[in-house]
Scaffold this active site. Structure first.
Site, PDB file in Angstrom:
ATOM      1  N   HIS A   1      -7.322  -0.910  -5.111  1.00 58.05           N
ATOM      2  CA  HIS A   1      -6.987  -1.082  -3.530  1.00 58.05           C
ATOM      3  C   HIS A   1      -5.900   0.514  -3.691  1.00 58.05           C
ATOM      4  O   HIS A   1      -5.290   1.341  -4.831  1.00 58.05           O
ATOM      5  CB  HIS A   1      -6.203  -1.562  -2.837  1.00 58.05           C
ATOM      6  CG  HIS A   1      -6.385  -1.710  -1.684  1.00 58.05           C
ATOM      7  ND1 HIS A   1      -5.279  -0.639  -0.929  1.00 58.05           N
ATOM      8  CD2 HIS A   1      -6.778  -2.743  -0.075  1.00 58.05           C
ATOM      9  CE1 HIS A   1      -5.628  -1.003   0.539  1.00 58.05           C
ATOM     10  NE2 HIS A   1      -6.080  -2.071   0.727  1.00 58.05           N
TER      11      HIS A   1
ATOM     12  N   ASP B   1      -0.399  -5.934  -7.568  1.00 57.60           N
ATOM     13  CA  ASP B   1      -0.615  -6.070  -6.767  1.00 57.60           C
ATOM     14  C   ASP B   1      -1.095  -7.001  -6.273  1.00 57.60           C
ATOM     15  O   ASP B   1      -2.456  -8.001  -6.894  1.00 57.60           O
ATOM     16  CB  ASP B   1      -1.231  -4.773  -6.327  1.00 57.60           C
ATOM     17  CG  ASP B   1      -2.479  -5.219  -5.088  1.00 57.60           C
ATOM     18  OD1 ASP B   1      -1.993  -5.901  -3.859  1.00 57.60           O
ATOM     19  OD2 ASP B   1      -2.856  -3.863  -4.789  1.00 57.60           O
TER      20      ASP B   1
ATOM     21  N   GLN C   1      -3.506 -10.324  -2.458  1.00 61.35           N
ATOM     22  CA  GLN C   1      -4.810 -11.329  -2.948  1.00 61.35           C
ATOM     23  C   GLN C   1      -4.443 -12.742  -3.118  1.00 61.35           C
ATOM     24  O   GLN C   1      -5.454 -13.770  -3.373  1.00 61.35           O
ATOM     25  CB  GLN C   1      -6.661 -11.098  -3.325  1.00 61.35           C
ATOM     26  CG  GLN C   1      -6.473  -8.827  -2.678  1.00 61.35           C
ATOM     27  CD  GLN C   1      -7.059  -9.454  -1.103  1.00 61.35           C
ATOM     28  OE1 GLN C   1      -7.584 -11.085  -0.727  1.00 61.35           O
ATOM     29  NE2 GLN C   1      -7.496  -8.890  -0.150  1.00 61.35           N
TER      30      GLN C   1
ATOM     31  N   LYS D   1      -0.981 -11.626   4.709  1.00 58.44           N
ATOM     32  CA  LYS D   1      -2.571 -12.586   3.892  1.00 58.44           C
ATOM     33  C   LYS D   1      -1.781 -14.116   4.375  1.00 58.44           C
ATOM     34  O   LYS D   1      -3.250 -15.033   3.401  1.00 58.44           O
ATOM     35  CB  LYS D   1      -2.886 -11.553   2.835  1.00 58.44           C
ATOM     36  CG  LYS D   1      -3.990 -10.281   3.363  1.00 58.44           C
ATOM     37  CD  LYS D   1      -4.040  -9.421   1.591  1.00 58.44           C
ATOM     38  CE  LYS D   1      -3.942  -8.014   2.467  1.00 58.44           C
ATOM     39  NZ  LYS D   1      -4.779  -7.265   3.116  1.00 58.44           N
TER      40      LYS D   1
ATOM     41  N   CYS E   1     -10.769   0.084   1.109  1.00 55.84           N
ATOM     42  CA  CYS E   1     -10.404   0.758   0.659  1.00 55.84           C
ATOM     43  C   CYS E   1      -9.984   0.615  -1.209  1.00 55.84           C
ATOM     44  O   CYS E   1      -9.246   1.085  -1.272  1.00 55.84           O
ATOM     45  CB  CYS E   1      -8.823  -0.008   0.996  1.00 55.84           C
ATOM     46  SG  CYS E   1      -8.136   0.491   2.997  1.00 55.84           S
TER      47      CYS E   1
END
Lengths: 412, 126
Positions: free
Chosen positions: A125, A203, A206, A229, A369
Site C-alpha cells: 500500500h 503492515d 488487513q 478496519k 493506494c
C-alpha cells in the site's frame, strides 16, 4: 446455489447500520477492506466514554480523570493481549500510515545511511512505500522491491537473495495484501530477515481484522495495524515494537505527554509507550477499539477466519461465472484474505463499482493506494469486493447479479 | 433507458472519436485522476490560433472516455483563446447526463488536460 461452509457466523444484527434502508433497499456492504462497519457495543462504548468518563489522561488527580486514565490503559491492555503483545510496547497512533512514518523517521533516520538498502515488496500500500521513498532519498539509501509472481505471491528465495547482498537494513511488507489478498508467510520471512541482521516491519492492516495474529510466533520487530478496519473507530492505529528497539529510538512527534521533564533548552523522554504518544491521544477511540477486539475475541478469531474464508471461496467460485471477469491474486481462498480484486472485460472498474451500487452493492474501484502493484498487474485499476464478519452468501449473490445486470447495461 | 450510461455515452466509450497519437503536434499534456488512477493525454495541432486537430490517449471509465470523445468534436476549430475560457459547465452540459459529485472529475479530466496543454493551467475546471 451451493451452500457456504457450516461454520458461518450470524452476527449481522449486532451491526445497526444494516437496519438502514437505501431507497428501501438493504445495505450490501462488500468494502470491509476499506473500513469495517461497527457493532453496537463499540458505538455504545464510545458514547458511554464521552458521556460518563470523559477527561484528559495522564494529568488529572480528580476521580473522573482517573477513570479516563484507567479506561485508556485498560484499552491498551486489551489491544495488546488481542495480538499477544505487551502493553508497554503497544503504542497508539492515528493509523497505520502514522505508525510506518514513525518507524521510518525514528528508527530509519538513525539506522539507514548512504549505501544501505530498504527492501519492500511490489504489493505494498502507498502507506508502506512513500515513507521509505522519502527516507531513502534523504539518506542516500536505495529502495528495492521484492517481486510479486503471477500467482500474486512473494518468493522466499528472492528474499534470501536480496538479504544476501548484505546492505538491507529493514524489510517492510504487508501481512495480507489489500489488493491481491495474498497472505504472506510472515514467520518464515521474519526469521530470514533477523538471521541476516535486518529489521522487519509488518503492515497488519488487513490481517488483524480477519485472522488470529500472535506476534510472539510471527517474530516481527515492528507490527502495525489500525482500529477502523477491525470493527473499531477511525482515528486510532496501533504499533507494536520490540522493546530494545523502541527504547533506543528517538521520539517521532514531540510535545506534551511524551516527556519526562522539560527544561528551557532541552527535555528528556517519557518511558514506553508514552515516549511515542505526543499530545492528547485518541482516548475515546482507543476505548472503542478495546471493546471491538473484545467483541472479535468473543466471536473467536478462528471462527472469523473460517467464516470469511468460506465466503471468499464462495465469492471466487461465483465471480468466475460472470463472463469476462478476471480475478487477480492467489486462486485459492486458503491462501488469501477475505477479498477479491477483479477486472471485467469491456467495463472500467469505476463503472463496475457504479453498476454494483445500482444493485445496492458497495464495492471499491481504483488503484487501492497501490499504484506500483497496478503497473505490475498491467491494469490501471481493479474493482474489489471484501467481506467482513457480518457478510452472508446472499451478499455475494447480489454482487454477481449486479455485475450481470451491469454487463447488460453495457450491451455485453 | 439508463440515466448515466445512455446509448450515446456507451457508443462514445466503445468507439471514442479522435483517440490515438497525432504527430507532429504543437501542444501536449498528460493528466491523472488521482481518485482512480485514470490517465488521459492529448496531442494538439495548432493553425492560425485555432485547434486544427487533436487526439486523446490513455485509459479511463466510460464517463471520462465518452466526455473526451464528445468534447474532441467540439474542440476542433476552436480558437485557443476560447479554449482557455471553457469551464466545467460547458463540459457537463455537453455530456448531457446527470454527473454525481464522485464522477465529476471523470467528466472533467479531458478539459483539464486540454486547458493544461493550451494555457499551462493545471487546475481542475471550475
Amino acid at each position: 446455489m451451493p451452500p457456504v461452509a457450516e461454520r458461518t457466523l450470524e452476527v449481522r444484527a449486532d451491526f445497526p447500520i444494516f437496519a438502514r434502508r437505501f431507497d428501501g433497499r438493504e445495505l450490501i456492504y462488500l468494502d470491509s477492506g476499506a473500513t469495517s462497519q461497527k457493532p453496537q457495543v463499540v458505538i455504545d462504548a464510545l458514547a458511554d466514554h464521552l458521556q460518563s468518563h470523559n477527561a484528559n489522561v495522564h494529568r488529572g488527580v480528580y476521580a473522573l480523570a482517573q477513570e479516563a486514565d484507567a479506561a485508556y490503559e485498560e484499552a491498551r491492555q486489551k489491544v495488546a493481549a488481542f495480538v499477544g503483545a505487551a502493553a508497554e510496547t503497544t503504542i497508539f497512533t492515528k493509523n497505520v500510515t502514522e505508525a510506518i512514518n514513525l518507524i521510518a523517521y525514528s528508527w530509519g533516520r538513525a539506522n539507514v545511511g548512504a549505501g544501505d538498502a530498504v527492501l519492500i515488496t511490489q504489493m505494498e500500500h502507498h502507506a508502506n512505500i512513500v515513507p521509505w521513498q522519502v527516507l531513502c532519498r534523504e539518506r542516500g539509501a536505495t529502495l528495492r522491491y521484492l517481486e510479486v509472481d503471477e500467482r500474486g505471491e512473494l518468493s522466499l528465495e528472492a528474499l534470501d537473495a536480496e538479504l544476501a547482498r548484505g546492505d538491507v537494513r529493514i524489510v517492510a511488507f504487508a501481512h495480507v495484501s489489500n489488493v491481491l489478498g495474498t497472505i504472506n508467510p510472515v514467520a518464515e520471512m521474519t526469521r530470514r530477515i533477523r538471521a541476516a541482521g535486518a529489521i522487519s516491519l509488518v503492515d497488519g492492516a488487513q490481517a488483524v481484522p480477519q485472522m488470529g495474529v500472535d506476534l510472539g510466533s510471527l517474530g516481527a520487530d515492528f507490527y502495525a495495524w489500525t482500529g477502523h478496519k477491525a470493527l473499531g473507530p477511525t482515528g486510532v492505529g496501533v504499533l507494536h515494537g520490540r522493546r530494545e528497539l523502541l527504547e533506543q529510538m528517538e521520539p517521532f512527534l514531540t510535545g506534551g505527554d511524551m516527556i519526562a521533564s522539560v527544561d528551557f533548552q532541552s527535555a528528556s523522554w517519557n518511558e514506553l509507550p508514552y515516549k511515542f504518544e505526543a499530545g492528547t491521544p485518541p482516548i475515546a477511540e482507543a476505548v472503542g477499539l478495546g471493546v471491538a477486539v473484545e467483541y472479535l475475541s468473543g466471536l473467536g478469531m478462528e471462527n472469523v477466519r473460517a467464516h470469511e474464508r468460506a465466503l471468499t471461496a464462495y465469492m471466487l467460485e461465483r465471480l468466475v461465472e460472470v463472463p469476462g471477469l478476471r480475478v487477480v491474486g492467489p486462486p485459492e481462498a486458503e491462501h488469501r484474505g477475505a477479498l477479491a480484486s477483479f477486472t471485467l472485460e469491456g467495463i472500467h472498474p469505476h463503472d463496475v463499482a457504479e453498476l454494483a451500487d445500482r444493485g445496492g452493492v458497495c464495492i471499491r474501484a481504483g488503484h487501492h493506494c497501490a499504484q506500483p502493484l497496478m503497473r505490475c498487474l498491467g491494469v490501471g485499476a481493479t474493482a474489489r469486493a471484501s467481506v467482513g464478519v457480518y457478510n452472508e452468501a446472499s451478499d455475494i449473490d447480489a454482487l454477481v447479479s449486479a455485475l450481470n445486470a451491469g454487463r447488460e447495461v453495457f450491451g455485453l | 433507458m439508463d440515466d448515466l450510461y445512455r446509448d450515446y455515452i456507451l457508443e462514445h466509450y466503445k468507439r471514442p472519436k479522435n483517440f490515438g497519437e497525432l504527430d507532429p503536434h504543437d501542444l501536449e499534456a498528460l493528466e491523472h485522476n488521482p481518485l482512480c488512477g485514470d490517465e488521459l493525454g492529448v496531442h494538439i495541432r495548432v493553425r492560425d490560433g485555432r485547434i486544427e486537430d487533436l487526439r486523446f490517449h490513455g485509459h479511463g471509465c466510460a464517463i471520462s472516455q465518452a466526455a473526451a470523445s464528445i468534447a474532441s468534436e467540439e474542440l476542433k476549430g476552436m480558437s485557443l483563446k476560447d479554449v482557455a475560457e471553457l469551464d466545467a459547465d460547458w463540459m457537463i452540459d455537453l455530456l448531457g447526463i446527470p454527473v454525481s459529485a464522485t464522477r465529476r472529475k471523470c467528466a472533467l479530466l479531458n478539459l483539464k488536460v486540454v486547458r493544461g496543454a493550451v494555457t499551462g493551467d493545471r487546475a481542475w475546471p471550475a
